[in-house]
Scaffold this motif. Structure first.
Motif, PDB file in Angstrom:
ATOM      1  N   ASP A  63     -28.569  78.743 -48.687  1.00  0.00           N
ATOM      2  CA  ASP A  63     -29.298  78.566 -47.421  1.00  0.00           C
ATOM      3  C   ASP A  63     -29.752  77.125 -47.246  1.00  0.00           C
ATOM      4  O   ASP A  63     -29.688  76.559 -46.146  1.00  0.00           O
ATOM      5  N   TYR A  64     -30.213  76.527 -48.331  1.00  0.00           N
ATOM      6  CA  TYR A  64     -30.665  75.136 -48.273  1.00  0.00           C
ATOM      7  C   TYR A  64     -29.505  74.206 -47.934  1.00  0.00           C
ATOM      8  O   TYR A  64     -29.608  73.330 -47.069  1.00  0.00           O
ATOM      9  N   LEU A  65     -28.356  74.392 -48.596  1.00  0.00           N
ATOM     10  CA  LEU A  65     -27.186  73.554 -48.328  1.00  0.00           C
ATOM     11  C   LEU A  65     -26.690  73.751 -46.897  1.00  0.00           C
ATOM     12  O   LEU A  65     -26.222  72.807 -46.255  1.00  0.00           O
ATOM     13  N   SER A  66     -26.801  74.981 -46.382  1.00  0.00           N
ATOM     14  CA  SER A  66     -26.384  75.248 -45.004  1.00  0.00           C
ATOM     15  C   SER A  66     -27.250  74.481 -44.016  1.00  0.00           C
ATOM     16  O   SER A  66     -26.748  73.918 -43.035  1.00  0.00           O
ATOM     17  N   GLU A  67     -28.570  74.454 -44.263  1.00  0.00           N
ATOM     18  CA  GLU A  67     -29.465  73.700 -43.392  1.00  0.00           C
ATOM     19  C   GLU A  67     -29.188  72.198 -43.470  1.00  0.00           C
ATOM     20  O   GLU A  67     -29.236  71.492 -42.457  1.00  0.00           O
ATOM     21  N   VAL A  68     -28.880  71.698 -44.658  1.00  0.00           N
ATOM     22  CA  VAL A  68     -28.534  70.280 -44.800  1.00  0.00           C
ATOM     23  C   VAL A  68     -27.265  69.962 -44.024  1.00  0.00           C
ATOM     24  O   VAL A  68     -27.168  68.938 -43.339  1.00  0.00           O
ATOM     25  N   ALA A 115     -18.541  65.336 -49.243  1.00  0.00           N
ATOM     26  CA  ALA A 115     -18.896  64.612 -50.468  1.00  0.00           C
ATOM     27  C   ALA A 115     -20.401  64.672 -50.720  1.00  0.00           C
ATOM     28  O   ALA A 115     -20.850  64.851 -51.857  1.00  0.00           O
ATOM     29  N   TYR A 116     -21.191  64.532 -49.653  1.00  0.00           N
ATOM     30  CA  TYR A 116     -22.646  64.549 -49.811  1.00  0.00           C
ATOM     31  C   TYR A 116     -23.133  65.922 -50.259  1.00  0.00           C
ATOM     32  O   TYR A 116     -23.983  66.039 -51.150  1.00  0.00           O
ATOM     33  N   LEU A 117     -22.587  66.987 -49.648  1.00  0.00           N
ATOM     34  CA  LEU A 117     -22.999  68.335 -50.033  1.00  0.00           C
ATOM     35  C   LEU A 117     -22.586  68.649 -51.465  1.00  0.00           C
ATOM     36  O   LEU A 117     -23.312  69.327 -52.201  1.00  0.00           O
ATOM     37  N   THR A 118     -21.402  68.152 -51.878  1.00  0.00           N
ATOM     38  CA  THR A 118     -20.952  68.363 -53.250  1.00  0.00           C
ATOM     39  C   THR A 118     -21.886  67.665 -54.234  1.00  0.00           C
ATOM     40  O   THR A 118     -22.271  68.235 -55.266  1.00  0.00           O
ATOM     41  N   LYS A 151     -19.112  71.330 -34.489  1.00  0.00           N
ATOM     42  CA  LYS A 151     -20.506  71.780 -34.397  1.00  0.00           C
ATOM     43  C   LYS A 151     -20.617  73.219 -34.879  1.00  0.00           C
ATOM     44  O   LYS A 151     -19.884  74.095 -34.418  1.00  0.00           O
ATOM     45  N   PRO A 152     -21.519  73.490 -35.829  1.00  0.00           N
ATOM     46  CA  PRO A 152     -21.682  74.866 -36.317  1.00  0.00           C
ATOM     47  C   PRO A 152     -22.142  75.791 -35.195  1.00  0.00           C
ATOM     48  O   PRO A 152     -22.884  75.387 -34.302  1.00  0.00           O
ATOM     49  N   ARG A 153     -21.718  77.040 -35.272  1.00  0.00           N
ATOM     50  CA  ARG A 153     -22.073  78.001 -34.232  1.00  0.00           C
ATOM     51  C   ARG A 153     -23.576  78.236 -34.188  1.00  0.00           C
ATOM     52  O   ARG A 153     -24.158  78.414 -33.126  1.00  0.00           O
ATOM     53  N   HIS A 154     -24.236  78.244 -35.372  1.00  0.00           N
ATOM     54  CA  HIS A 154     -25.663  78.526 -35.365  1.00  0.00           C
ATOM     55  C   HIS A 154     -26.475  77.341 -34.876  1.00  0.00           C
ATOM     56  O   HIS A 154     -27.701  77.432 -34.813  1.00  0.00           O
ATOM     57  N   ALA A 155     -25.794  76.216 -34.540  1.00  0.00           N
ATOM     58  CA  ALA A 155     -26.522  75.081 -33.962  1.00  0.00           C
ATOM     59  C   ALA A 155     -26.739  75.257 -32.467  1.00  0.00           C
ATOM     60  O   ALA A 155     -27.478  74.494 -31.855  1.00  0.00           O
ATOM     61  N   ASP A 156     -26.067  76.250 -31.875  1.00  0.00           N
ATOM     62  CA  ASP A 156     -26.215  76.509 -30.442  1.00  0.00           C
ATOM     63  C   ASP A 156     -27.465  77.353 -30.209  1.00  0.00           C
ATOM     64  O   ASP A 156     -27.397  78.575 -30.083  1.00  0.00           O
TER      65      ASP A 156
END
Length: 254
Positions: free
Chosen positions: A11-16, A31-34, A88-93
């Motif tokens: 969940d934290y990585l998804s928010e990032v 690369a940043y998420l990894t 753009k992620p769907r949950h950003a809408d």
């Protein structure tokens, strides 16, 4: 490793990843998420993998918004380069809050903070209201809720309740939810407001101790109360986001 602690990390990585939208290319984002996942795993290996330890690790990193702002602050992609812009992620809408041009739902929508969104629970969409948000804060972060309540008590300076600000400041400093910057806001802003209001006192006094004794009850408590009110509106959204994260993790099957 438990499923619940792993879900907290995901969940934290998804928010990032959501915060990285428009600030990093797809390759940089991956690369940043990894790298971030590796940092989290290294800390888990050293400190432990239970749920409470993972929560402390994520709190130590800061909120996803603060983390991305710290590493990508001020950066923005060239909007004309379509290949550089990640999808753009769907949950950003989701509708923006009222202060960003979104729909207004009254005073409670202001208290709800930037995390307000329409969520789906078992296939049915519902809007998380301000009262529910307050309930989550009280349930998961009681000391922080008490600190905000004490700050609000300093606003009606005519009641001579300015002294409760000291209790609120102590709870803010001891908080494990607010960051160091939040604590500076919660404690420093009211003190600054009080000092400015005392400087604007129209009276006269020959000695500094006499000046403080007369300007503090006359104008200082007014500045303290108004600045405390501003602090509440700045601190509430962050503790609300943390309470929602606690509620989501508590509802995740272990």
């Amino acid at each position: 490793m438990t499923q619940r602690s792993e879900q907290l990390v995901l969940d934290y990585l998804s928010e990032v990843a959501l915060m990285l939208h428009g600030r990093a290319s797809a390759r940089e984002r991956t690369a940043y998420l990894t790298t971030l996942r590796s940092r989290i795993e290294a800390r888990r290996a050293a400190a432990g993998r239970d749920e409470e330890t993972v929560r402390r690790i994520l709190l130590g990193l800061g909120t996803p918004e603060d983390l991305v702002e710290r590493d990508f602050g001020g950066r923005d992609l060239d909007l004309e380069d379509d290949e550089m812009i990640p999808p753009k992620p769907r949950h950003a809408d989701r509708p923006p809050p009222p202060w960003r041009g979104g729909p207004s739902h009254g005073l409670l929508s202001l208290l709800e903070g930037p995390g307000q969104t329409e969520t789906s629970v078992r296939g049915r969409a519902r809007t998380v209201g301000g009262l529910r948000g307050l309930g989550l804060v009280v349930r998961h972060h009681g000391p922080e809720a008490a600190a905000l309540g004490l700050l609000l008590l300093t606003v009606p300076w005519g009641w001579n309740l300015a002294f409760v600000w000291v209790l609120a400041a102590a709870l803010i400093v001891l908080s494990r939810v607010w960051t160091a910057r939040d604590k500076w806001v919660g404690v420093g802003l009211p003190l600054l407001g009080c000092a400015i209001a005392m400087a604007l006192w129209p009276g006269e006094a020959k000695f500094i101790d006499r000046y403080i004794q007369e300007s503090l009850p006359a104008t200082g408590v007014i500045g303290l109360g108004l600045a405390s009110l501003v602090s509440v509106f700045l601190l509430y959204p962050r503790v609300l986001r943390s309470a929602r994260a606690e509620e989501r993790s508590a509802g995740t099957p272990g």
